[in-house]
Design an enzyme around this catalytic site. Structure first.
Site, mmCIF file in Angstrom:
data_model
loop_
_atom_site.group_PDB
_atom_site.id
_atom_site.type_symbol
_atom_site.label_atom_id
_atom_site.label_comp_id
_atom_site.label_asym_id
_atom_site.label_seq_id
_atom_site.Cartn_x
_atom_site.Cartn_y
_atom_site.Cartn_z
ATOM 1 N N ALA A 106 33.594 32.643 40.514
ATOM 2 C CA ALA A 106 34.484 33.292 39.706
ATOM 3 C C ALA A 106 34.400 34.867 40.104
ATOM 4 O O ALA A 106 35.394 35.652 40.478
ATOM 5 C CB ALA A 106 34.147 33.479 38.301
ATOM 6 N N GLN B 4 36.003 35.428 43.609
ATOM 7 C CA GLN B 4 37.564 35.435 43.297
ATOM 8 C C GLN B 4 37.940 36.588 42.695
ATOM 9 O O GLN B 4 38.910 37.402 43.092
ATOM 10 C CB GLN B 4 38.042 34.190 42.512
ATOM 11 C CG GLN B 4 37.828 33.063 43.085
ATOM 12 C CD GLN B 4 38.088 31.844 42.073
ATOM 13 O OE1 GLN B 4 38.081 32.003 40.653
ATOM 14 N NE2 GLN B 4 38.048 30.569 42.580
ATOM 15 N N LEU C 166 53.757 47.523 35.540
ATOM 16 C CA LEU C 166 54.989 46.842 36.314
ATOM 17 C C LEU C 166 56.412 47.178 35.898
ATOM 18 O O LEU C 166 57.387 47.292 36.345
ATOM 19 C CB LEU C 166 54.725 45.498 36.877
ATOM 20 C CG LEU C 166 55.791 44.784 37.665
ATOM 21 C CD1 LEU C 166 55.672 45.391 39.195
ATOM 22 C CD2 LEU C 166 55.210 43.174 38.077
ATOM 23 N N ASP D 228 30.065 30.138 26.040
ATOM 24 C CA ASP D 228 31.381 29.934 25.856
ATOM 25 C C ASP D 228 31.775 31.353 25.268
ATOM 26 O O ASP D 228 32.972 32.095 25.636
ATOM 27 C CB ASP D 228 31.575 29.145 24.597
ATOM 28 C CG ASP D 228 31.383 27.780 24.986
ATOM 29 O OD1 ASP D 228 31.510 27.275 26.232
ATOM 30 O OD2 ASP D 228 31.678 26.577 24.035
ATOM 31 N N GLU E 90 32.397 39.886 34.173
ATOM 32 C CA GLU E 90 32.139 38.742 34.847
ATOM 33 C C GLU E 90 30.819 38.858 35.081
ATOM 34 O O GLU E 90 29.942 37.934 35.040
ATOM 35 C CB GLU E 90 32.844 38.685 36.244
ATOM 36 C CG GLU E 90 32.647 37.329 36.716
ATOM 37 C CD GLU E 90 32.741 36.242 36.048
ATOM 38 O OE1 GLU E 90 31.974 35.333 35.745
ATOM 39 O OE2 GLU E 90 34.219 36.056 35.437
#
Length: 125
Positions: free
Chosen positions: A34, A37, A120, A99, A73
């Site tokens: 993760a 990524q 955006l 969790d 993370e």
């Protein structure tokens, strides 16, 4: 009670702390898919932040939201490592810790996604 590993001070402490931080980043990148990524997401998205942003404040917000995802993370991976260090046995408190840490990553991703969507939207209108 004092920690015998906390005896460094000054520049020596800073140099060693930087080495530990680098080791942590390396461990997260090599051991956590993760984190890999999300790192590549940041590598790809960071240049886009400068195209998308209309002000330096917007660029900072876009880039900061990416860094926040990586930070959360890293904390999630650290919590998982500590829980696994204690035991691989299934336990309700271990599950809860993992969790909740995972939910923190989700919230960081939702926040980053919202910031990027707003930028955006503003860029395209």
């Amino acid at each position: 009670m004092s920690n015998p590993h906390k005896g460094r001070t000054g520049l020596d402490r800073v140099i060693h702390a930087a080495g530990y931080s680098w080791a942590g980043l390396k461990a997260a990148y090599t051991g956590e898919s993760a984190f890999r990524q999300e790192t590549w997401l940041c590598v790809i998205a960071a240049p886009m932040a400068f195209w998308l942003a209309k002000t330096w404040e917007q660029a900072a917000l876009l880039l900061g939201s990416l860094l926040l995802v990586l930070i959360v993370e890293l904390l999630n991976s650290a919590i998982e490592a500590v829980v696994d260090r204690v035991s691989f046995e299934r336990h309700e408190l271990s599950k809860r810790a993992k969790d909740i840490a995972s939910a923190a990553v989700l919230m960081a991703l939702v926040l980053a996604g919202g910031i990027w969507a707003c930028a955006l939207w503003q860029h395209l209108r």
